[in-house]
Write an enzyme that holds these catalytic residues in place. Sequence first.
Site, PDB file in Angstrom:
ATOM      1  N   GLU A   5    -124.941 -45.434   2.605  1.00 21.86           N
ATOM      2  CA  GLU A   5    -125.247 -46.862   2.664  1.00 21.86           C
ATOM      3  C   GLU A   5    -125.076 -47.432   4.067  1.00 21.86           C
ATOM      4  OE1 GLU A   5    -123.060 -48.976  -0.306  1.00 21.86           O
ATOM      5  OE2 GLU A   5    -123.973 -47.886  -1.975  1.00 21.86           O
ATOM      6  N   GLU A  12    -116.079 -52.026   0.521  1.00 20.00           N
ATOM      7  CA  GLU A  12    -116.482 -50.892  -0.308  1.00 20.00           C
ATOM      8  C   GLU A  12    -117.940 -50.630   0.038  1.00 20.00           C
ATOM      9  OE1 GLU A  12    -118.174 -48.706  -2.135  1.00 20.00           O
ATOM     10  OE2 GLU A  12    -118.140 -49.742  -4.062  1.00 20.00           O
TER      11      GLU A  12
END
Length: 705
Positions: free
Chosen positions: A166, A157
């Site tokens: 990210e 994730e």
Amino acid sequence: MLRNLFKPHFLRPRTMSCFSQVLNPITGENSWQEREDDYDYHQEVANAGFGDMLHDWERNQKYFAALRKTIGEMRSAGREVHVLDIGTGTGILSMMALEAGADSVTACEAFLPMANCAEKILAANGAADKVRLIRKRSTDIQIGEDMPRKANLLVAELLDTELIGEGAIGIYNHAHDELLTEDALCIPARARCYAQVAQSPLAAQWNSLKSLANLDGEPLLQPPEQLKGCKGEAGLHDVQLSQLPSHTFRPLTDPVEIFQFDFQRKKQREKKRDQLLEVQSNQPGSAELVFYWWDIQLDDGGEILLSCAPYWAHPEIKDLAGKKGKDLPLPNVVPWRDHWMQAIYYIPKPLQLLEAGKSFHLSCHHDEYSLWFDARAEAPAKSVSRHTCTCDLHMTYSRSRIGQMNQSTRNKRYLRYLEENIEAEKSKVLVLGNGCLLGLASSALGAASVHLHEPHRFSRRLLESIVQHNQLKNVQFVDKVEEVEDSELGGITHVFAEPYFLNAILPWDNFYFGTLLAKIKEKLPEDVKISPCSARIYALPVEFLDLHKIRAPVVSCEGFDLRLFDEMVERSAEQAVTLVEAQPLWEYPCRALAEPQEILNVDFHKFSEEHHLKGTIELKHPGTCNGVALWVDWQLINDSSPRSVVSTGPSEEVTPGEFVKWDMFVRQGVHFPQKANQTISSLDWSTDFKPLLGQLSFTFGQKKP
């Protein structure tokens, strides 16, 4: 030190104290505060957001379902299953993989507090000897050293609101090159990104500075050319789009898929792509912004879908409305999450679409970490570069502050005061605050002189350009109020503020106005008019539908015991989380359980007075008090007219039992009670305010029936 994380306090080694410099927003002074040397660690743990993700029931259930399905199919095909879990956090996905039948699981976590927590959680759930835990970034893992073999199933994730913010592209590319077999599968398998072009006068207020008009609608201050020509910032504005009132925007196109990210393919995922789409308008309007979201297909077959779409575009809205529609407003039937929201991207130059059915070109771009958009009538000849602010506005102020500067109702109340009190060629005004455009309005209204306190470099440069463009001749900028000559202070007729200061986070941080005023109060005439003359803080017990989950214990997730995680976060929160935090409450629905109660009244003529107050708020509506909302009302003049009040709280009257409508251009304060799952009859409160020290604290205690 981190390995002693779960020992009782009295068994832990004593930590060293250190001093850190902290700005007090109320006094404006830097001070040295003694803190334990692990304070930064506690801040990281308390604010990492893991708890929010673990409360996301849809995410948890669908990841578990995808693991069961994928591992089951691999084993049915006679394959061993060796799982790599990148960014394991609490270890929840690794434990799910074991439960689903994986032969081996390797979990990596670079954030050491979480890695140590995961070690304890794995042990508590009987998985310590079954999961290989690596305290490294995945990009630092070596096969043969950290992992005995390459994995053939990756579960991760690594996504954020923007999907790729990210570093997911680089992490997946490295994993496929170095850590995964040629036939490896990935959970999630794919992601798809969507865009919908829209017009929203309300959202546009968050992006550009409008003209400031007087009460008759005549322009007082016009933005200079540099503001009109600025393309703004390309960065996303992350919001809970489902909470944007439906009457405040008009979708001009249907949602369109703009990019797909195949996490499973061995071929490198491109770090930079352009996509030019020809789209058609459903109705006339101004293409001002793009609504953005994504979904993920968790399994290879695409059967298990998790969508982050707002409610009006959610693929499962009918089923969700059927299950929850009786208890919740339609915008709230879609699964709530704060770690994955939606985003608004502002188009550099809005495109006017004069009729329905008009075709235009939507230019979509992404690099390794971000996206940006443009809309044009004709296809651009070359790739559109990422735009940046050239006017100081966007680089200086937050989105909410820009919107606040454009907020019509708020501005009219300040302008009403100024128009009724400023005497042409007579009034001498001292303006305190940052970016106080309304203070400049007093000059446009004919004030004899305006001293504008503006120490911030970029904010001052912006206001100077507005002064020059509007040919204001009587404005003098001031770095420090103490530097204003006594003779000039002695002639001041009005002290005015919005108030707004760049360092303010909570609404009452703007009490810095009182601190500045106190420095010069003795040098001002006795009959000087001060506005706002006072400020009142209100408290309101509420029942949030979802926001309380960011501070609520998880206890268990999909049958796995996570109480050790709760204990770690609770200890860190005690060290590093304030009792009241700032949140934009319009994005987080809540019901009022009582009527608002005043818990502090500050008179700026007597700002230095200390206050020690106590009281009780009786709940008027049954419900779970899982939050206390707080805000400031600024009293412009000492009368009883509601037009003399500028509130940072509810935008409409509060009715116990009803959902509260909040000001959309400011963040309110929120206190989350530690025990929020019990029924209470009243809420005790106390307020302590020591203005000279800049100390303002609240305590709340719940009373059972």
